[in-house]
Design an enzyme around this catalytic site. Structure first.
Site, PDB file in Angstrom:
ATOM      1  N   ASP A 198     -10.909  -2.829   2.403  1.00 24.98           N
ATOM      2  CA  ASP A 198     -11.145  -4.028   2.831  1.00 24.98           C
ATOM      3  C   ASP A 198      -9.695  -5.117   2.734  1.00 24.98           C
ATOM      4  O   ASP A 198      -8.749  -4.335   2.665  1.00 24.98           O
ATOM      5  CB  ASP A 198     -11.197  -4.801   1.207  1.00 24.98           C
ATOM      6  CG  ASP A 198     -10.599  -4.296  -0.190  1.00 24.98           C
ATOM      7  OD1 ASP A 198      -9.788  -3.295   0.031  1.00 24.98           O
ATOM      8  OD2 ASP A 198     -10.448  -4.598  -1.048  1.00 24.98           O
ATOM      9  N   GLU A 204      -9.607  -3.402  -3.330  1.00 24.38           N
ATOM     10  CA  GLU A 204      -8.387  -3.373  -3.945  1.00 24.38           C
ATOM     11  C   GLU A 204      -7.970  -4.706  -3.389  1.00 24.38           C
ATOM     12  O   GLU A 204      -7.548  -5.038  -4.545  1.00 24.38           O
ATOM     13  CB  GLU A 204      -7.398  -2.364  -2.595  1.00 24.38           C
ATOM     14  CG  GLU A 204      -5.936  -1.805  -3.111  1.00 24.38           C
ATOM     15  CD  GLU A 204      -4.962  -3.594  -3.227  1.00 24.38           C
ATOM     16  OE1 GLU A 204      -4.291  -4.032  -3.595  1.00 24.38           O
ATOM     17  OE2 GLU A 204      -5.132  -4.547  -2.268  1.00 24.38           O
TER      18      GLU A 204
END
Length: 462
Positions: free
Chosen positions: A96, A162
């Site tokens: 991500d 994250e």
């Protein structure tokens, strides 16, 4: 056994394939922030799973439910068994990315269309953490091609949340503990000292983030008719925020841990180099006391990262009845984040200006990390980095926080945790014009392949 020269030659022959895979990752706008389309995060996970599946790993896209009952974002979990008795290695990265920020501040039309300019590849996710993903994928590919198999058992965990604080990280570890349990954990999500100089990160600050609200009126008032006896909420907030630092710029919250001297082994960081790396404007003074690396890595820092204030185009002559600010505090290694939150809250409550009603709500906390450069795995990593880069690695701390590393350390206390660098000071991760230095990317892939070979006893140190 394989030779260093054979691995180096294989990496050199693969440079364009490595860059091509990074370009494809950038094209997937996998922003995990809730305000963005999460279908792109799913597509990114499926793409990464395919890359690992192509290298012979059993690869799955998985998610777990968090403690709040909300389903986590998709992660990739892949595994390949090595020779019997070989070390178990966990390779971590995240797929991500951050939102693009201000599109007009990028020097390219679309941040999700990678552009190669000089020695750097620009685009969102090039460095954070696309480079970590391609380093894992291509290190595994090269070792399989050179030796027919991997020298150790490898699990790859590519997280999908994250950048939003890893809300289901602990639940994911619990759900897949048997597969994730490892002797060595390699986290490819940190910074090198500078272009051409690798680093091992052995210290990370923790994080406390809060929203602070002040209320002074039950409705907005004409600033001319009522201004004077009542201080508006925005000015009150400014006065409150001003109490968070002393006259020298050090954080002034009692009860926080601070190490004013650099840890043994940390490099010197001249003020001039820091100013250049950070883009500090001429005439702007640096703040705080103690060694510069301590101010960056082992002392607390406190920043206002957002405030609800009327924008200029909507401003009227009114006294604002309320104001909310978001404070981000980095806490030193050795500081319990819950204790730091209590200290910050107590400071704010004792200094609310002129009796303003104050409320404090924590939005995120995360522990710091204290590692070591003297473990067997760290020494193997230092050799691999020195061999790949042609210069000895630097032991550094990081001012930013990667809270899940402490969670990994807690979950697998016997594992040796290595935090390796893919970025450099000009990578601008999270900012506009994020980029990856392609010469360093080549060396990062080489270093990881050599590290895995060394851990598995498939290459001899020269």
């Amino acid at each position: 056994m394989i030779t260093v020269d054979a691995v180096r030659s294989a990496v050199q022959d693969s440079v364009e394939d490595i860059v091509s895979d990074l370009v494809e990752l950038v094209a997937l706008p996998s922003v995990s922030a809730a305000s963005h389309d999460q279908a792109h995060v799913r597509a990114s996970a499926e793409h990464v799973a395919g890359l690992l599946r192509a290298q012979g790993l059993r690869s799955q896209v998985l998610s777990v439910e968090g403690a709040d009952g909300v389903q986590g974002r998709p992660a990739v979990l892949a595994h390949v068994e090595g020779p019997e008795g070989s070390p178990r290695v966990l390779l971590y990265a995240h797929h991500d990315v951050q939102p693009v920020g201000n599109p007009a501040a990028w020097h390219q039309e679309d941040p999700f269309v990678a552009e190669r300019r000089g020695e750097r590849l620009f685009g969102r996710g090039t460095a954070d953490d696309g480079a970590g993903i391609v380093a894992h994928v291509h290190a595994l590919r090269l070792l399989r091609e050179l030796d027919g198999a991997l020298p150790c058992s490898v699990t790859v965990f590519v997280e999908g949340e994250e950048e939003v604080g890893s809300p289901t990280f602990r639940e994911f570890l619990d759900a897949h503990r048997e597969l994730l349990a490892s002797d060595v954990i390699v986290v490819a999500d940190s910074l090198n000292w500078k272009v051409g100089v690798p680093a091992l990160t052995t210290s990370l600050r923790g994080l406390v983030q809060v929203d602070v609200r002040l209320d002074v009126l039950d409705h907005a008032l004409h600033s001319g008719g009522y201004g004077g006896p009542v201080l508006d909420a925005v000015t009150s907030m400014c006065r409150l925020v001003a109490t968070l630092h002393d006259e020298q710029g050090d954080v002034a919250v009692p009860g926080l841990v601070a190490r004013p001297e650099a840890a043994p082994g940390f490099p010197e960081y001249p003020d001039s180099q820091f100013r250049a790396d950070a883009g500090v404007l001429d005439g702007v003074d640096l703040i705080g006391t103690g060694d510069l690396t301590a101010r960056l890595w082992t002392k607390p820092a406190l920043t206002v990262i957002g405030m609800d204030v009327t924008p200029l185009e909507l401003a009227g002559n009114v006294l604002a009845p309320s104001c909310t600010a978001r404070l981000s505090m980095r806490v030193a290694p050795g500081q319990d984040p819950d204790e730091a939150l209590e200290a910050l809250t107590a400071h704010l409550e004792s200094r609310a200006p002129f009796g303003a009603r104050l409320s404090v709500g924590a939005t995120e906390t995360g522990p710091a990390f204290d590692g070591s450069a003297s473990t067997p795995a760290a020494r193997a990593a230092a050799w691999a980095l020195a061999t790949a880069f042609g210069t000895e690695p630097v032991e550094i701390g990081q001012g930013g926080s990667i809270p899940f590393i402490a969670t990994l350390q807690e979950a697998f206390p016997e594992a040796q945790v290595l935090v390796t660098g893919v970025e450099d000071p000009d990578s601008r991760a999270h900012g506009e014009d994020e980029s990856m230095h392609l010469g360093d990317l080549e060396k990062v892939v080489l270093a990881e392949a050599l590290l895995l070979a060394r851990l598995g006893g498939a290459v001899e140190a020269s």
